[in-house]
Enzyme design. Structure first.
Site, short mmCIF file in Angstrom:
data_model
loop_
_atom_site.label_atom_id
_atom_site.label_comp_id
_atom_site.label_asym_id
_atom_site.label_seq_id
_atom_site.Cartn_x
_atom_site.Cartn_y
_atom_site.Cartn_z
N HIS A 171 11.05 -4.38 6.92
CA HIS A 171 11.52 -5.44 6.05
C HIS A 171 12.56 -6.21 6.83
O HIS A 171 13.37 -5.61 7.56
CB HIS A 171 12.19 -4.89 4.79
CG HIS A 171 11.31 -4.05 3.94
ND1 HIS A 171 10.26 -4.56 3.20
CD2 HIS A 171 11.33 -2.72 3.69
CE1 HIS A 171 9.69 -3.58 2.54
NE2 HIS A 171 10.31 -2.44 2.82
N TYR A 221 17.49 2.86 12.25
CA TYR A 221 16.83 1.59 12.52
C TYR A 221 17.09 0.60 11.38
O TYR A 221 16.16 0.13 10.73
CB TYR A 221 15.34 1.80 12.72
CG TYR A 221 15.03 2.94 13.67
CD1 TYR A 221 15.42 2.87 15.01
CD2 TYR A 221 14.40 4.09 13.22
CE1 TYR A 221 15.17 3.92 15.87
CE2 TYR A 221 14.14 5.14 14.09
CZ TYR A 221 14.52 5.05 15.41
OH TYR A 221 14.28 6.09 16.27
N HIS A 240 6.14 0.34 8.35
CA HIS A 240 6.39 -1.04 7.92
C HIS A 240 7.84 -1.40 8.19
O HIS A 240 8.65 -0.54 8.51
CB HIS A 240 6.02 -1.25 6.45
CG HIS A 240 6.90 -0.57 5.46
ND1 HIS A 240 6.85 0.79 5.20
CD2 HIS A 240 7.87 -1.06 4.64
CE1 HIS A 240 7.73 1.09 4.27
NE2 HIS A 240 8.37 -0.01 3.91
#
Length: 177
Positions: free
Chosen positions: A61, A146, A59
């Site tokens: 954000h 990342y 996932h």
């Protein structure tokens, strides 16, 4: 059926969580170049600013700010997800399709929160930058490659040893650990 209502604010800043359908997947970090490219192409076609971002295996954000007269974040997410999915599939990675022939790499929806001021922005950005530690991927947020945390450190907004102060609360669209 309860209908979810999104908050469309032209020029708004939003916190998003977008999740892969298979929560055991690591496709986002395995194919981070294709994901970055999907963001780049989408931003060129339909501008937005990435204020903060973290990409985790299953996932991501992001805090995204839209141009003044624009509130179409669903169109941007549709484009990012589609570009990423098609590029991953074109690279030879098997991507499952559903009974209608649609790729099922991503969960169909995404979670969104309208940023309501500086304190809310700061809380969400801290959550984003601390998230790799929350998921036990690294011991320190700066160890995760990342993340926009590195941009914040380089700009002098946060110190290199930033690790979050206190507990960051809220699940921001994630399932509890």
């Amino acid at each position: 059926m309860v209908r979810y209502r999104r908050n469309f604010v032209p020029g708004g800043a939003y916190f998003f969580t977008a999740t892969l359908d298979d929560r055991r997947s690591s496709a986002l970090v395995d194919h981070v170049t294709q994901l970055r490219n999907a963001f780049h192409v989408t931003r060129a076609e339909r501008p937005f600013t990435v204020e903060a971002i973290v990409i985790l295996p299953d996932h991501l954000h992001v805090i995204m700010t839209l141009p003044e007269a624009d509130s179409d974040f669903p169109g941007r997410w549709r484009r990012i997800k589609s570009l990423f999915t098609h590029r991953v599939a074109a690279s030879g990675v098997p991507v499952v399709r559903n009974h209608r022939g649609e790729f099922t790499l991503w969960q169909r929806r995404f979670w969104e929160h309208t940023i309501r001021g500086e304190a809310d922005f700061e809380r969400c950005a801290e959550y984003i930058h601390f998230n790799p530690v929350k998921h036990r991927l690294v011991a320190s947020p700066a160890d995760w490659p990342y993340s926009s945390l590195h941009r914040y450190i380089h700009a002098g907004i946060l110190p290199a040893d930033w690790g979050g102060v206190g507990d960051i609360t809220g699940n921001f669209g994630e399932r509890g650990d």
